[in-house]
Design a protein around this motif. Structure first.
Motif, PDB file in Angstrom:
ATOM      1  N   LEU B  50       0.831  -1.216   0.000  1.00  0.00           N
ATOM      2  CA  LEU B  50       0.000   0.000   0.000  1.00  0.00           C
ATOM      3  C   LEU B  50       0.859   1.257   0.000  1.00  0.00           C
ATOM      4  O   LEU B  50       0.496   2.267  -0.598  1.00  0.00           O
ATOM      5  N   ASP B  53       1.890   1.852  -3.449  1.00  0.00           N
ATOM      6  CA  ASP B  53       0.736   2.329  -4.208  1.00  0.00           C
ATOM      7  C   ASP B  53       0.525   3.831  -3.996  1.00  0.00           C
ATOM      8  O   ASP B  53       0.293   4.587  -4.938  1.00  0.00           O
ATOM      9  N   ALA B  84       0.712  -3.634  -5.290  1.00  0.00           N
ATOM     10  CA  ALA B  84      -0.136  -4.225  -4.245  1.00  0.00           C
ATOM     11  C   ALA B  84      -1.044  -5.325  -4.799  1.00  0.00           C
ATOM     12  O   ALA B  84      -1.188  -6.391  -4.198  1.00  0.00           O
ATOM     13  N   VAL B  85      -1.644  -5.066  -5.971  1.00  0.00           N
ATOM     14  CA  VAL B  85      -2.587  -6.045  -6.533  1.00  0.00           C
ATOM     15  C   VAL B  85      -1.891  -7.391  -6.780  1.00  0.00           C
ATOM     16  O   VAL B  85      -2.458  -8.452  -6.534  1.00  0.00           O
ATOM     17  N   VAL B  88      -1.340  -9.297  -3.596  1.00  0.00           N
ATOM     18  CA  VAL B  88      -2.556  -9.992  -3.161  1.00  0.00           C
ATOM     19  C   VAL B  88      -2.675 -11.316  -3.917  1.00  0.00           C
ATOM     20  O   VAL B  88      -2.989 -12.354  -3.328  1.00  0.00           O
ATOM     21  N   LEU B  94      -3.632  -8.094   3.573  1.00  0.00           N
ATOM     22  CA  LEU B  94      -3.607  -7.197   4.728  1.00  0.00           C
ATOM     23  C   LEU B  94      -5.025  -6.900   5.188  1.00  0.00           C
ATOM     24  O   LEU B  94      -5.895  -6.573   4.383  1.00  0.00           O
ATOM     25  N   ALA B 114     -14.874  -9.971  -1.398  1.00  0.00           N
ATOM     26  CA  ALA B 114     -13.513 -10.391  -1.033  1.00  0.00           C
ATOM     27  C   ALA B 114     -13.016 -11.539  -1.900  1.00  0.00           C
ATOM     28  O   ALA B 114     -11.814 -11.771  -2.018  1.00  0.00           O
ATOM     29  N   ALA B 115     -13.942 -12.279  -2.529  1.00  0.00           N
ATOM     30  CA  ALA B 115     -13.549 -13.423  -3.366  1.00  0.00           C
ATOM     31  C   ALA B 115     -13.249 -13.003  -4.797  1.00  0.00           C
ATOM     32  O   ALA B 115     -13.226 -13.842  -5.699  1.00  0.00           O
ATOM     33  N   TYR B 116     -12.997 -11.693  -5.005  1.00  0.00           N
ATOM     34  CA  TYR B 116     -12.767 -11.153  -6.357  1.00  0.00           C
ATOM     35  C   TYR B 116     -11.750 -11.975  -7.153  1.00  0.00           C
ATOM     36  O   TYR B 116     -11.936 -12.250  -8.321  1.00  0.00           O
ATOM     37  N   LEU B 117     -10.655 -12.367  -6.482  1.00  0.00           N
ATOM     38  CA  LEU B 117      -9.609 -13.100  -7.210  1.00  0.00           C
ATOM     39  C   LEU B 117      -9.747 -14.616  -7.089  1.00  0.00           C
ATOM     40  O   LEU B 117      -8.962 -15.355  -7.653  1.00  0.00           O
ATOM     41  N   ARG B 118     -10.726 -15.068  -6.307  1.00  0.00           N
ATOM     42  CA  ARG B 118     -10.801 -16.506  -6.021  1.00  0.00           C
ATOM     43  C   ARG B 118     -12.053 -17.132  -6.625  1.00  0.00           C
ATOM     44  O   ARG B 118     -12.999 -16.448  -6.990  1.00  0.00           O
ATOM     45  N   ALA B 161     -10.571 -11.203   4.751  1.00  0.00           N
ATOM     46  CA  ALA B 161      -9.155 -11.451   4.456  1.00  0.00           C
ATOM     47  C   ALA B 161      -8.942 -12.939   4.176  1.00  0.00           C
ATOM     48  O   ALA B 161      -8.163 -13.302   3.284  1.00  0.00           O
ATOM     49  N   ALA B 164     -10.064 -13.861   0.751  1.00  0.00           N
ATOM     50  CA  ALA B 164      -9.122 -13.393  -0.275  1.00  0.00           C
ATOM     51  C   ALA B 164      -7.970 -14.373  -0.497  1.00  0.00           C
ATOM     52  O   ALA B 164      -7.169 -14.181  -1.406  1.00  0.00           O
TER      53      ALA B 164
END
Lengths: 290, 248
Positions: B50, B53, B84-85, B88, B94, B114-118, B161, B164
């Motif tokens: 962060l 960023d 940062a992305v 993650v 974090l 929170a599951a945007y990437l999963r 978290a 994520a």
């Protein structure tokens, strides 16, 4: 008389909602007030016209190509112009406003003026509703506005990009810690907002001719609806669209049509004086944006 | 798993982190203990990317106030300049201080965001685990997160978290402002997360007492500098730590 007001009020409201949605989407998510919105609106109209008449592409394909082009245009505006001034609101407004003026005046410079610049209606003919004959194009506008509002709700609440939109709108730093890239989502919000301007243009413009002035009028209408409804609020856009739409129709019926524009200006002024955040707007606390 | 060498972070002329080096091994719970403005949040924000960023955003606007020096390695890779992305994506998650949640969304929507990437199956599995870990959240699935109590918001933030997909979980003052009973529940949840999910955890706190029993090792920082380190037990028995960070 009552039937006329109900139907035409609804269609007028639908036009306002369609026109304002794209502007509102971009602002609600990335905080960018896209003042090139009116320019993108007429850009979509002229582009469809060029595909259709100059290049001889069929109507449906022209519309599809226009969507793709406006989406790209919005994306590129964010990537190459807005990204450098992100977070500096005044610079964002100046950049988009300047770009909008340039696009609109270029069309005027290249002589895109006259009645030949008009798009064909989707379906010819009209249908009686409550004793009034309503043409199919106006009916389509009403149907698309309602269908779009429903589809938009599901998109925002259930798709990954929609959820990312909601996240960025609420707290971009927390969104970043979950892997949501604010710049990517910001660019998509501008691209989608531009496509919505194209959608509005393609369904509304067949009612008349495409002119550069449309661009300025659309920007005023979008601003009026968004300010009255509360910038960034989707419910606000729908409610404000309905209120302004019906009051305009009443004005046209009981006074004169040329006073319709006064309604949106007066509503905007009134709201700014009484409740600057709009009917459904929440002024974000400064600490939330930092 | 994580190695930080000679990290220095300046905000303009103020030194927030001063020549700090530390190591975190896989599967550990490491505590970072320090008073207000000791540099705990800056340290965790720098690990998560962060700070980088923020630096990039400031550079875009034409002014740069932040300087980051030193080197951060994560799982054998130098991530000092990684955005940062991408961190993650690699599993560095974090959970910022003061329960970072989306107040206008309901509890389930927060978890879905929170599951945007999963994947969906990962979300489903984690939601089941989170509701087992924090049964209170299960009853509030449809409640707007902004209306939850501070403790419930913190549970939700930790749950997000977890959704994520962390390999390294950074918890910034998760116990801040919570009642002692809630603190005890959260501390035992954190212990469970390490045990059942195999997640490595760095936890920062102002007061050492509630977290010392569960940490494997701890670092005490003051004015951005490392002043003391040791196992949880060593720190617990250290008289200086007792007087300064036990709140007695």
């Amino acid at each position: 008389m009552l039937g006329t007001i109900i139907i035409y009020g609804f269609i007028n409201s639908s036009i306002l909602v369609l026109v304002a949605m794209g502007f509102n989407l971009t602002f609600g998510i990335s905080g960018v007030a896209n003042f090139a919105y009116g320019a993108i609106y007429i850009f979509s109209g002229f582009l469809t016209w060029i595909f259709l008449n100059s290049l001889g592409i069929n109507y449906l394909l022209s519309i599809f190509l226009t969507f793709v082009c406006t989406f790209l245009l919005g994306y590129l505006i964010y990537r190459f112009i807005l990204l450098r001034v992100r977070g500096l609101s005044l610079s964002e407004v100046m950049a988009t406003f300047g770009l909008g003026l340039a696009i609109m005046e270029l069309f005027r410079y290249f002589d895109f003026v006259g009645v030949k610049y008009s798009l064909p209606v989707f379906i010819d003919g009209s249908v009686p509703i409550f004793g009034n004959y309503v043409d199919y194009q106006r009916l389509i506008i009403g149907i698309i506005a309602v269908a779009f509002a429903v589809a938009f709700y599901f998109f925002i609440h259930y798709s990954k990009v929609g959820l990312a939109f909601r996240a960025i709108a609420q707290d971009d730093v927390t969104a970043l810690t979950l892997g949501i890239d604010p710049d990517r989502i910001g660019a998509i919000s501008l691209a989608l907002g531009s496509s919505l301007a194209a959608m509005a243009a393609i369904v509304i413009l067949p009612l008349g001719t495409i002119s550069v002035e449309n661009g300025y009028e659309v920007l005023i209408d979008a601003l009026a609806v968004c300010i009255v409804g509360g910038l960034g609020s989707s419910v606000g856009v729908i409610v404000a669209g309905l209120v302004i739409g019906y009051v305009q129709t009443l004005t046209a019926n009981f006074f004169e049509p040329r006073w319709m524009i006064l309604v949106s200006l007066a509503a905007m002024a009134l709201v700014l004086v009484i409740k600057p955040s709009g009917l459904f707007g929440k002024q974000k606390e400064l600490e939330e944006r930092v | 798993m994580l190695t930080i060498r000679n990290l220095m972070v300046f905000y303009e002329n103020a030194l927030a982190i001063n020549d700090l080096s530390l190591k975190v091994k896989e599967g550990e719970i490491v505590g970072v203990i320090g008073s207000n403005s000791a540099g705990k949040s800056t340290l965790l924000n720098t690990i998560a990317g962060l700070t980088l960023d923020l630096k990039i955003k400031e550079r875009r606007k034409g002014g740069e106030r932040i300087t980051i020096m030193g080197r951060i390695d994560y799982m054998g890779e130098n991530i000092t300049d990684l955005l940062a992305v991408h961190r993650v994506r690699k599993g560095i998650i974090l959970c910022r201080e003061r329960h970072p949640i989306f107040p206008e969304s309901d509890v389930m929507e927060n978890l879905r965001i929170a599951a945007y990437l999963r994947s969906k199956s990962h979300l489903k599995r984690m939601v089941a685990y989170i509701f087992e870990l924090f049964p209170a959240l299960k009853d509030y699935r449809k409640k707007r997160a902004g209306f939850l109590s501070g403790g419930e918001q913190q549970m939700l933030a930790i749950g997000m978290a977890l959704v994520a997909g962390p390999k390294l979980l950074l918890l910034d003052e998760p116990l801040l402002g919570l009642s002692p009973a809630m603190q005890t529940r959260l501390v035992s949840a954190i212990k469970d997360i390490r045990k059942s999910q195999g997640v490595t955890i760095i936890i920062s706190e102002q007061f050492a007492r509630p977290v010392l029993p569960i940490i494997d090792r701890g670092y005490i920082i003051e004015n951005g500098m490392l002043v003391l380190s040791g196992t949880g037990r060593e720190l617990m028995e250290n008289p200086e730590v007792k007087s300064a960070y036990f709140g007695v």
